[in-house]
Design a protein around this motif. Structure first.
Motif, PDB file in Angstrom:
ATOM      1  N   SER A 181       0.821  -1.196   0.000  1.00 45.74           N
ATOM      2  CA  SER A 181       0.000   0.000   0.000  1.00 45.74           C
ATOM      3  C   SER A 181       0.863   1.258   0.000  1.00 45.74           C
ATOM      4  N   GLY A 182       0.397   2.259  -0.691  1.00 47.36           N
ATOM      5  CA  GLY A 182       1.101   3.523  -0.732  1.00 47.36           C
ATOM      6  C   GLY A 182       0.864   4.376   0.492  1.00 47.36           C
ATOM      7  N   SER A 183      -0.072   4.003   1.318  1.00 43.86           N
ATOM      8  CA  SER A 183      -0.400   4.780   2.511  1.00 43.86           C
ATOM      9  C   SER A 183       0.721   4.678   3.527  1.00 43.86           C
ATOM     10  N   GLY A 184       1.229   5.810   3.968  1.00 46.29           N
ATOM     11  CA  GLY A 184       2.281   5.825   4.976  1.00 46.29           C
ATOM     12  C   GLY A 184       1.870   5.123   6.245  1.00 46.29           C
ATOM     13  N   LEU A 185       0.611   5.312   6.652  1.00 46.83           N
ATOM     14  CA  LEU A 185       0.129   4.689   7.878  1.00 46.83           C
ATOM     15  C   LEU A 185       0.118   3.173   7.762  1.00 46.83           C
ATOM     16  N   VAL A 195      10.760  -7.863   2.163  1.00 44.34           N
ATOM     17  CA  VAL A 195      10.984  -8.267   0.776  1.00 44.34           C
ATOM     18  C   VAL A 195       9.695  -8.739   0.121  1.00 44.34           C
ATOM     19  N   SER A 196       8.850  -9.427   0.879  1.00 40.92           N
ATOM     20  CA  SER A 196       7.638  -9.991   0.285  1.00 40.92           C
ATOM     21  C   SER A 196       6.394  -9.146   0.537  1.00 40.92           C
ATOM     22  N   ARG A 197       6.559  -7.969   1.132  1.00 42.87           N
ATOM     23  CA  ARG A 197       5.403  -7.100   1.351  1.00 42.87           C
ATOM     24  C   ARG A 197       4.763  -6.755   0.012  1.00 42.87           C
ATOM     25  N   GLY A 198       3.443  -6.841  -0.040  1.00 45.61           N
ATOM     26  CA  GLY A 198       2.726  -6.521  -1.271  1.00 45.61           C
ATOM     27  C   GLY A 198       2.611  -7.692  -2.225  1.00 45.61           C
ATOM     28  N   VAL A 199       3.029  -8.889  -1.785  1.00 49.09           N
ATOM     29  CA  VAL A 199       2.982 -10.069  -2.651  1.00 49.09           C
ATOM     30  C   VAL A 199       2.249 -11.194  -1.936  1.00 49.09           C
ATOM     31  N   ASP A 210      -0.422 -12.461  -6.660  1.00 46.46           N
ATOM     32  CA  ASP A 210      -1.081 -11.161  -6.586  1.00 46.46           C
ATOM     33  C   ASP A 210      -0.061 -10.179  -6.032  1.00 46.46           C
ATOM     34  N   LEU A 211       0.148  -9.073  -6.757  1.00 43.59           N
ATOM     35  CA  LEU A 211       1.097  -8.056  -6.326  1.00 43.59           C
ATOM     36  C   LEU A 211       0.386  -6.722  -6.168  1.00 43.59           C
ATOM     37  N   GLU A 212       0.785  -5.969  -5.156  1.00 37.41           N
ATOM     38  CA  GLU A 212       0.296  -4.611  -4.957  1.00 37.41           C
ATOM     39  C   GLU A 212       1.510  -3.696  -5.038  1.00 37.41           C
ATOM     40  N   ILE A 213       1.459  -2.730  -5.968  1.00 35.68           N
ATOM     41  CA  ILE A 213       2.617  -1.861  -6.192  1.00 35.68           C
ATOM     42  C   ILE A 213       2.240  -0.390  -6.109  1.00 35.68           C
ATOM     43  N   VAL A 214       3.264   0.419  -5.854  1.00 34.02           N
ATOM     44  CA  VAL A 214       3.177   1.869  -5.934  1.00 34.02           C
ATOM     45  C   VAL A 214       4.103   2.266  -7.078  1.00 34.02           C
ATOM     46  N   VAL A 215       3.592   3.063  -8.017  1.00 30.75           N
ATOM     47  CA  VAL A 215       4.398   3.458  -9.178  1.00 30.75           C
ATOM     48  C   VAL A 215       4.839   4.907  -9.044  1.00 30.75           C
ATOM     49  N   SER A 262      -1.758   0.569  -6.142  1.00 34.34           N
ATOM     50  CA  SER A 262      -2.458   1.159  -5.001  1.00 34.34           C
ATOM     51  C   SER A 262      -2.157   2.634  -4.794  1.00 34.34           C
ATOM     52  N   ASP A 263      -1.091   3.143  -5.450  1.00 37.93           N
ATOM     53  CA  ASP A 263      -0.752   4.548  -5.253  1.00 37.93           C
ATOM     54  C   ASP A 263       0.236   4.991  -6.323  1.00 37.93           C
ATOM     55  N   VAL A 264       0.386   6.308  -6.440  1.00 38.77           N
ATOM     56  CA  VAL A 264       1.378   6.926  -7.312  1.00 38.77           C
ATOM     57  C   VAL A 264       2.254   7.803  -6.447  1.00 38.77           C
ATOM     58  N   LYS A 265       3.566   7.631  -6.533  1.00 35.57           N
ATOM     59  CA  LYS A 265       4.515   8.432  -5.776  1.00 35.57           C
ATOM     60  C   LYS A 265       4.756   9.717  -6.545  1.00 35.57           C
ATOM     61  N   LEU A 266       4.347  10.844  -5.955  1.00 28.81           N
ATOM     62  CA  LEU A 266       4.537  12.147  -6.580  1.00 28.81           C
ATOM     63  C   LEU A 266       5.948  12.639  -6.304  1.00 28.81           C
ATOM     64  N   PRO A 267       6.506  13.444  -7.225  1.00 30.37           N
ATOM     65  CA  PRO A 267       7.900  13.882  -7.071  1.00 30.37           C
ATOM     66  C   PRO A 267       8.159  14.658  -5.780  1.00 30.37           C
ATOM     67  N   ASP A 268       7.172  15.412  -5.300  1.00 31.01           N
ATOM     68  CA  ASP A 268       7.406  16.248  -4.114  1.00 31.01           C
ATOM     69  C   ASP A 268       7.025  15.563  -2.800  1.00 31.01           C
ATOM     70  N   GLU A 269       6.586  14.307  -2.856  1.00 30.88           N
ATOM     71  CA  GLU A 269       6.238  13.592  -1.631  1.00 30.88           C
ATOM     72  C   GLU A 269       7.500  13.080  -0.949  1.00 30.88           C
ATOM     73  N   ASP A 270       7.492  13.127   0.370  1.00 25.34           N
ATOM     74  CA  ASP A 270       8.614  12.585   1.132  1.00 25.34           C
ATOM     75  C   ASP A 270       8.593  11.073   1.049  1.00 25.34           C
ATOM     76  N   ASP A 271       9.776  10.487   0.997  1.00 31.26           N
ATOM     77  CA  ASP A 271       9.898   9.034   1.030  1.00 31.26           C
ATOM     78  C   ASP A 271       9.862   8.501   2.447  1.00 31.26           C
ATOM     79  N   GLU A 272      10.125   9.380   3.390  1.00 34.61           N
ATOM     80  CA  GLU A 272      10.212   8.931   4.771  1.00 34.61           C
ATOM     81  C   GLU A 272       8.847   8.528   5.289  1.00 34.61           C
TER      82      GLU A 272
END
Length: 144
Positions: free
Chosen positions: A46-50, A69-73, A85-90, A127-137
């Protein structure tokens, strides 16, 4: 002792004696690593930080459900086939269709090469799109 037993003509070759079973978690790790190799995949799960925070906490707990390693799979493994089944953030700006195609190709290739199982399907949920200005933390967990 019979003649065939003495000559070994009815004995199975060593490679055919016994069976090999592969745990779901093994296939999930292989698929997770293969998916992460694809350009445009920002993260798995999931792309949700929480929810990533709760997942990280769960993963640190002994007996936690999945490794990072296997999170989202999720894999279903049979004797000769597997389905994934895979869940990814692009990353923002990539072609989701092209990333999904590349993920499928890389995952199928890695899993089939390493396990000998036939991959019958790889379902991908973005499940989500990582925007350029979003923090990775990820937010710090209050739990230790």
């Amino acid at each position: 002792m019979t003649e065939s037993a003495a000559t070994g003509s009815t004995a199975k070759p060593p490679a055919d004696r016994g069976r090999t079973s592969i745990a779901d978690g093994v296939v999930e790790k292989i698929a997770g690593l293969a998916a992460r190799e694809v350009v445009g995949v920002h993260a798995m799960g999931s792309g949700s930080g929480l929810s990533r925070t709760f997942g990280a906490v769960r993963d640190r707990v002994p007996g936690g459900a999945k490794s990072t390693v296997s999170r989202g799979v999720k894999a279903e493994v049979g004797e000769v086939q597997t389905a994934l089944d895979l869940e990814i953030v692009v990353d923002y700006g990539v072609s989701i269709r092209d990333v999904a195609r590349a993920v499928r190709e890389n995952v199928v290739s890695a899993v089939e090469r390493m396990t000998g199982l036939e991959v019958v399907e790889v379902n991908i949920a973005v499940s989500d799109v990582k925007l350029p200005d979003e923090d990775d933390e990820e937010p710090e967990s209050r739990l230790q």
